[in-house]
Design a protein around this motif. Sequence first.
Motif, mmCIF file in Angstrom:
data_model
loop_
_atom_site.group_PDB
_atom_site.id
_atom_site.type_symbol
_atom_site.label_atom_id
_atom_site.label_comp_id
_atom_site.label_asym_id
_atom_site.label_seq_id
_atom_site.Cartn_x
_atom_site.Cartn_y
_atom_site.Cartn_z
ATOM 1 N N VAL A 13 0.837 -1.206 0.000
ATOM 2 C CA VAL A 13 0.000 0.000 0.000
ATOM 3 C C VAL A 13 0.867 1.249 0.000
ATOM 4 C CG1 VAL A 13 -1.680 1.343 1.347
ATOM 5 C CG2 VAL A 13 -1.992 -1.129 1.070
ATOM 6 N N ALA A 14 1.877 1.280 0.865
ATOM 7 C CA ALA A 14 2.749 2.452 0.946
ATOM 8 C C ALA A 14 3.515 2.663 -0.355
ATOM 9 C CB ALA A 14 3.715 2.306 2.121
ATOM 10 N N LEU A 15 4.021 1.591 -0.933
ATOM 11 C CA LEU A 15 4.760 1.693 -2.194
ATOM 12 C C LEU A 15 3.854 2.183 -3.320
ATOM 13 C CD1 LEU A 15 7.421 1.250 -3.698
ATOM 14 C CD2 LEU A 15 6.725 -1.125 -4.078
ATOM 15 N N ALA A 16 2.645 1.654 -3.394
ATOM 16 C CA ALA A 16 1.713 2.081 -4.439
ATOM 17 C C ALA A 16 1.356 3.549 -4.283
ATOM 18 C CB ALA A 16 0.446 1.220 -4.387
ATOM 19 N N ALA A 17 1.110 4.005 -3.059
ATOM 20 C CA ALA A 17 0.778 5.419 -2.827
ATOM 21 C C ALA A 17 1.946 6.316 -3.245
ATOM 22 C CB ALA A 17 0.428 5.641 -1.363
ATOM 23 N N GLU A 18 3.157 5.908 -2.891
ATOM 24 C CA GLU A 18 4.337 6.696 -3.239
ATOM 25 C C GLU A 18 4.515 6.772 -4.762
ATOM 26 O OE1 GLU A 18 8.760 7.353 -1.464
ATOM 27 O OE2 GLU A 18 8.017 5.299 -1.479
ATOM 28 N N LYS A 19 4.342 5.657 -5.450
ATOM 29 C CA LYS A 19 4.489 5.641 -6.908
ATOM 30 C C LYS A 19 3.428 6.505 -7.585
ATOM 31 C CE LYS A 19 7.034 1.431 -7.617
ATOM 32 N NZ LYS A 19 7.182 0.191 -8.325
ATOM 33 N N SER A 28 -3.463 15.385 -5.678
ATOM 34 C CA SER A 28 -3.523 15.346 -4.219
ATOM 35 C C SER A 28 -4.163 14.007 -3.860
ATOM 36 C CB SER A 28 -4.360 16.513 -3.695
ATOM 37 O OG SER A 28 -4.462 16.428 -2.298
ATOM 38 N N LEU A 29 -3.393 13.123 -3.231
ATOM 39 C CA LEU A 29 -3.857 11.778 -2.928
ATOM 40 C C LEU A 29 -4.016 11.592 -1.427
ATOM 41 C CD1 LEU A 29 -4.484 8.852 -3.856
ATOM 42 C CD2 LEU A 29 -2.030 8.379 -3.590
ATOM 43 N N GLY A 30 -5.157 11.077 -1.037
ATOM 44 C CA GLY A 30 -5.393 10.718 0.352
ATOM 45 C C GLY A 30 -5.655 9.228 0.436
ATOM 46 N N VAL A 31 -4.950 8.547 1.332
ATOM 47 C CA VAL A 31 -5.177 7.123 1.553
ATOM 48 C C VAL A 31 -5.637 6.966 2.999
ATOM 49 C CG1 VAL A 31 -4.193 4.805 1.524
ATOM 50 C CG2 VAL A 31 -3.388 6.518 -0.121
ATOM 51 N N THR A 32 -6.775 6.301 3.173
ATOM 52 C CA THR A 32 -7.306 6.095 4.517
ATOM 53 C C THR A 32 -7.313 4.613 4.850
ATOM 54 O OG1 THR A 32 -9.584 6.032 3.707
ATOM 55 C CG2 THR A 32 -8.762 8.150 4.466
ATOM 56 N N VAL A 33 -6.856 4.307 6.049
ATOM 57 C CA VAL A 33 -6.823 2.938 6.537
ATOM 58 C C VAL A 33 -8.044 2.731 7.433
ATOM 59 C CG1 VAL A 33 -5.473 1.208 7.789
ATOM 60 C CG2 VAL A 33 -4.300 3.020 6.509
ATOM 61 N N ARG A 67 5.289 12.109 5.015
ATOM 62 C CA ARG A 67 6.229 13.116 5.536
ATOM 63 C C ARG A 67 7.209 13.585 4.467
ATOM 64 N NH1 ARG A 67 5.347 10.251 10.338
ATOM 65 N NH2 ARG A 67 6.979 8.719 10.047
ATOM 66 N N ARG A 68 7.479 12.741 3.489
ATOM 67 C CA ARG A 68 8.430 13.127 2.436
ATOM 68 C C ARG A 68 7.752 13.330 1.077
ATOM 69 N NH1 ARG A 68 9.468 7.565 3.396
ATOM 70 N NH2 ARG A 68 9.193 6.311 1.521
ATOM 71 N N THR A 69 6.437 13.199 1.050
ATOM 72 C CA THR A 69 5.682 13.313 -0.203
ATOM 73 C C THR A 69 4.577 14.353 -0.011
ATOM 74 O OG1 THR A 69 6.109 10.956 -0.539
ATOM 75 C CG2 THR A 69 4.449 11.974 -1.952
ATOM 76 N N PRO A 70 4.789 15.574 -0.507
ATOM 77 C CA PRO A 70 3.853 16.661 -0.202
ATOM 78 C C PRO A 70 2.431 16.477 -0.737
ATOM 79 C CG PRO A 70 5.513 17.379 -1.782
ATOM 80 C CD PRO A 70 5.902 16.004 -1.331
ATOM 81 N N ASN A 71 2.243 15.650 -1.733
ATOM 82 C CA ASN A 71 0.892 15.488 -2.288
ATOM 83 C C ASN A 71 0.179 14.245 -1.760
ATOM 84 O OD1 ASN A 71 2.814 14.033 -3.827
ATOM 85 N ND2 ASN A 71 1.504 14.011 -5.629
ATOM 86 N N LEU A 72 0.654 13.701 -0.627
ATOM 87 C CA LEU A 72 0.019 12.536 -0.012
ATOM 88 C C LEU A 72 -0.420 12.863 1.405
ATOM 89 C CD1 LEU A 72 -0.710 9.477 0.023
ATOM 90 C CD2 LEU A 72 1.614 9.080 0.908
ATOM 91 N N THR A 73 -1.649 12.476 1.735
ATOM 92 C CA THR A 73 -2.111 12.511 3.120
ATOM 93 C C THR A 73 -2.499 11.097 3.522
ATOM 94 O OG1 THR A 73 -4.408 13.010 2.520
ATOM 95 C CG2 THR A 73 -2.958 14.892 2.983
ATOM 96 N N ALA A 74 -2.308 10.796 4.799
ATOM 97 C CA ALA A 74 -2.645 9.475 5.331
ATOM 98 C C ALA A 74 -3.613 9.653 6.483
ATOM 99 C CB ALA A 74 -1.379 8.765 5.799
#
Length: 176
Positions: A13-19, A28-33, A67-74
């Motif tokens: 999941v983390a790798l896919a979000a980063e890619k 702007s991508l948000g991934v919710t667990v 923290r290192r990817t500005p267009n991702l929120t978790a």
Amino acid sequence: ASIPTNGFSPEEVALAAEKICEISPDLSLGVTVSIDGFRELHDRVRAVPGLYNRALATLEALLAVARRTPNLTAGVTTVFMRDNQGEIEDFLEFVYAKYRPNHHSLGFVRGDAYDPGVKDGLELNPTFFWALVKGMVAGDVLNAIGYRIRPYEKVKGATNEALEKAKKHLYGALET
């Protein structure tokens, strides 16, 4: 874009979000667990032993990438149901205190649940509902204030300390 996950596969999941964020930096991508409560409840309700630990590992991995990817929120999504209504406040506080996700959504149980009984006995009276709405709005306002002032704090952690004090006052006001 928003992608929900049950968090079964933390690394994937983390790798896919980063890619996704690398391929499309303007997105702007948000991934919710999805985490419905503490370990015993979550694993029982989701009917997958060990899913709670995997979901938290996924959240941690996503927060590290964010923290290192500005267009991702978790974030976290919790389904409010009969079985977790007694511990929901403690669970929400636990998630916030330990992980500080970008957001925490609270949804109401709906559809065909694995155990249809999770809808039975759910107390959604007007007093509860309005306290919940006020708490969510006030929490969002406090978070927004924190995001605005944290970059200007002179003493590291002063913003979090002030927000915790404000949160205690807020909780007291909402209980009346």
